[in-house]
Design an enzyme around this catalytic site. Structure first.
Site, PDB file in Angstrom:
ATOM      1  CG  HIS A   1       0.008  -0.089   2.322  1.00 40.93           C
ATOM      2  ND1 HIS A   1       0.618   1.040   3.264  1.00 40.93           N
ATOM      3  CD2 HIS A   1      -0.398  -1.221   3.498  1.00 40.93           C
ATOM      4  CE1 HIS A   1       0.679   0.757   4.325  1.00 40.93           C
ATOM      5  NE2 HIS A   1       0.679  -0.659   4.584  1.00 40.93           N
TER       6      HIS A   1
ATOM      7  CB  CYS B   1       1.516  -3.892   5.394  1.00 45.66           C
ATOM      8  SG  CYS B   1       0.070  -4.300   5.352  1.00 45.66           S
TER       9      CYS B   1
END
Length: 232
Positions: free
Chosen positions: A191, A207
């Protein structure tokens, strides 16, 4: 580039012959030029241990819990059957699904995350089209290495959130957390971020973070099912 409408003969040929092969020897590409991905065409897809199995070992809903179309990365083809990577725990899971339950497409993109170099590389048809620094998991909550695929495409409601302007959910799951904010079930994402100082560092819960301009460029081209290789 993303192409669909594949007949079985084309599917078998794609998996059996290296992409780009000709009658004359050519240099081996750095990465495969294309892969097969499968999109569910029914409300649920049954997953079997093998083509000879009588009962499914699990059933996956379409769309998924976050509203995405159920997708798979295809690993092998048999008459009437496909062996696919699964978007489930444990990481690296695979199973067999019926060919009739999905539509097949050629995906000519591929992503790699190098955890040591903290670098994202993107290929299209075997050619590098993007290379950027990323932030990754820290020593306590590392980003899991392995070969995964994109399972969701998410535009955050709040672009000022920790996920930046766009996010891809991956089939990877944290080996530390059983759940956290991104998609539940401890799913790892790629992201954007609104904190540029975290790029190039080991800062996340697992992440992968990239800049908002980079993630928005990827959002325009990367489809569900695209393989994402995470290496140490």
């Amino acid at each position: 580039m993303f192409r669909g409408g594949l007949a079985l003969g084309a599917v078998v040929a794609l998996l059996a012959v290296p992409a780009g092969a000709t009658a004359r020897p050519t240099p081996k590409p750095q990465v495969p030029r294309s892969v097969l991905v499968a999109y569910a065409r029914v409300p649920s897809v049954r997953v079997f241990n093998g083509p000879a199995a009588k009962t499914p070992r699990l059933t996956l809903a379409n769309p998924t819990s976050d509203g995405s179309m159920l997708s798979f990365l295809v690993r092998a083809v048999r008459p009437g059957w496909l062996r696919v990577s699964l978007p489930t725990r444990p990481n690296g899971s695979s199973g067999w699904i019926r060919r009739s339950q999905v539509r097949l497409y050629i995906d000519e993109y591929r992503l790699r995350i190098d955890l040591r170099l903290r670098r994202l590389t993107v290929w299209e048809r075997g050619l590098v089209i993007e290379r950027d620094r990323v932030g990754v998991g820290n020593a306590v909550t590392p980003t899991p290495a392995g070969t995964y695929f994109v399972v969701s495409r998410i535009r955050p409601i709040d672009p000022g959130s920790v996920y930046g302007r766009f996010a891809f959910g991956l089939s990877a799951h944290s080996n530390v957390y059983k759940s956290f904010g991104f998609g539940g079930d401890g799913r790892v994402g790629l992201h954007g971020t609104n904190d540029a100082a975290t790029i190039g560092r080991e800062v996340s819960h697992g992440c992968i973070r990239t800049t908002n301009p980079t993630i928005l460029r990827l959002a325009r081209i990367i489809p569900l099912g695209t393989p994402v290789e995470i290496v140490r």
